[in-house]
Design an enzyme around this catalytic site. Sequence first.
Site, PDB file in Angstrom:
ATOM      1  N   LYS A 110      -3.377  15.461 -11.095  1.00 41.02           N
ATOM      2  CA  LYS A 110      -2.906  15.099 -12.431  1.00 41.02           C
ATOM      3  C   LYS A 110      -2.269  16.296 -13.142  1.00 41.02           C
ATOM      4  CE  LYS A 110      -3.927  10.745 -12.441  1.00 41.02           C
ATOM      5  NZ  LYS A 110      -2.861   9.725 -12.494  1.00 41.02           N
ATOM      6  N   ASN A 130       2.000   4.906 -12.042  1.00 43.56           N
ATOM      7  CA  ASN A 130       0.638   4.731 -12.530  1.00 43.56           C
ATOM      8  C   ASN A 130      -0.396   4.691 -11.408  1.00 43.56           C
ATOM      9  OD1 ASN A 130      -1.566   3.715 -14.417  1.00 43.56           O
ATOM     10  ND2 ASN A 130      -1.284   1.893 -13.134  1.00 43.56           N
ATOM     11  N   TYR A 179      -8.575  15.057  -8.175  1.00 41.00           N
ATOM     12  CA  TYR A 179      -8.071  14.281  -9.313  1.00 41.00           C
ATOM     13  C   TYR A 179      -7.399  15.199 -10.325  1.00 41.00           C
ATOM     14  CZ  TYR A 179      -7.823  11.041 -13.221  1.00 41.00           C
ATOM     15  OH  TYR A 179      -7.357  10.259 -14.250  1.00 41.00           O
ATOM     16  N   GLY A 180      -8.118  16.216 -10.767  1.00 41.47           N
ATOM     17  CA  GLY A 180      -7.545  17.142 -11.738  1.00 41.47           C
ATOM     18  C   GLY A 180      -6.347  17.892 -11.184  1.00 41.47           C
ATOM     19  N   ALA A 181      -6.434  18.297  -9.913  1.00 42.74           N
ATOM     20  CA  ALA A 181      -5.321  19.033  -9.308  1.00 42.74           C
ATOM     21  C   ALA A 181      -4.067  18.167  -9.246  1.00 42.74           C
ATOM     22  CB  ALA A 181      -5.708  19.508  -7.910  1.00 42.74           C
ATOM     23  N   ASP A 208       0.867  -1.174   0.000  1.00 42.58           N
ATOM     24  CA  ASP A 208       0.000   0.000   0.000  1.00 42.58           C
ATOM     25  C   ASP A 208       0.908   1.229   0.000  1.00 42.58           C
ATOM     26  OD1 ASP A 208      -1.717   2.101   0.418  1.00 42.58           O
ATOM     27  OD2 ASP A 208      -2.735   1.197   2.154  1.00 42.58           O
TER      28      ASP A 208
END
Length: 261
Positions: free
Chosen positions: A177, A91, A173-175, A65
């Site tokens: 990525k 990933n 998520y957007g921040a 983890d």
Amino acid sequence: MSGGASALTGRTAVVTGGGGPLGRTLCAALAEGGARVVVVDRDGGLVDQALAELPDGDHRGVTADLLDADALGSVVSQVERLGACDVLVNNAAFTGTSGVPGYAVPFEEQTDDAFELALRLNLTVPFSLTRRLLPLLRRTGHGSVVNVSSIYGLVGPNMGLYAGTVMGNPAAYGASKGGIAQLTRYLATVLAPEVRCNAFAPGGIARGQADEFVERYEGLTPLRRMATEGDFRGVVRWLASDESAYVTGQVIAVDGGWTAW
């Protein structure tokens, strides 16, 4: 992006999140290019499944983890014992469908804890792994870091896609990525010339989403379809190998043209 069957022969590739649908495909693509693959995932069953799908080779599995500091250190130690890391594919990540409380919910309901947790896995872990494995990456003279970003690391979300569905698009998520895209550019400049660092930004992958979402998404995509995991085999193999030896600091959108208009 040809990436022949021997493009990665003799090289060791570490893939985080290697047991997931995209991760398994990336592992297979690298193994088919000749690499020894180290599959890292928190689910031991998925690690075993990914290993079973690989062509013959001295592949390894590591169950860990990555949000656990000790487990992260154990991954580094196990790779160090192998004595090689030519390719690191970052990933592992929370996606829009990860079941984290306070994450993929309407913006007003998103929590600080969920935001911070997603940033840790999606952004801090790639930073930490790259830093810790840097001596091995440098040793080869052709080290390559491949980060997985997203179209939502390049553009803002179209929330109309999700209307009437149970799907969401969390801010974290957007921040994270977008942060991966900038981390990629940073690493490319400070790790050169021994190590290259690039990223690819997937478009939406078809995984049984609601029909109305799929119809809307495909209507906004020039190639008129969602992605499959197989659409990313070529880009990861190309970025990992010397066929992209003069490419660094790039974020390649593999999105059917989504970000082209």
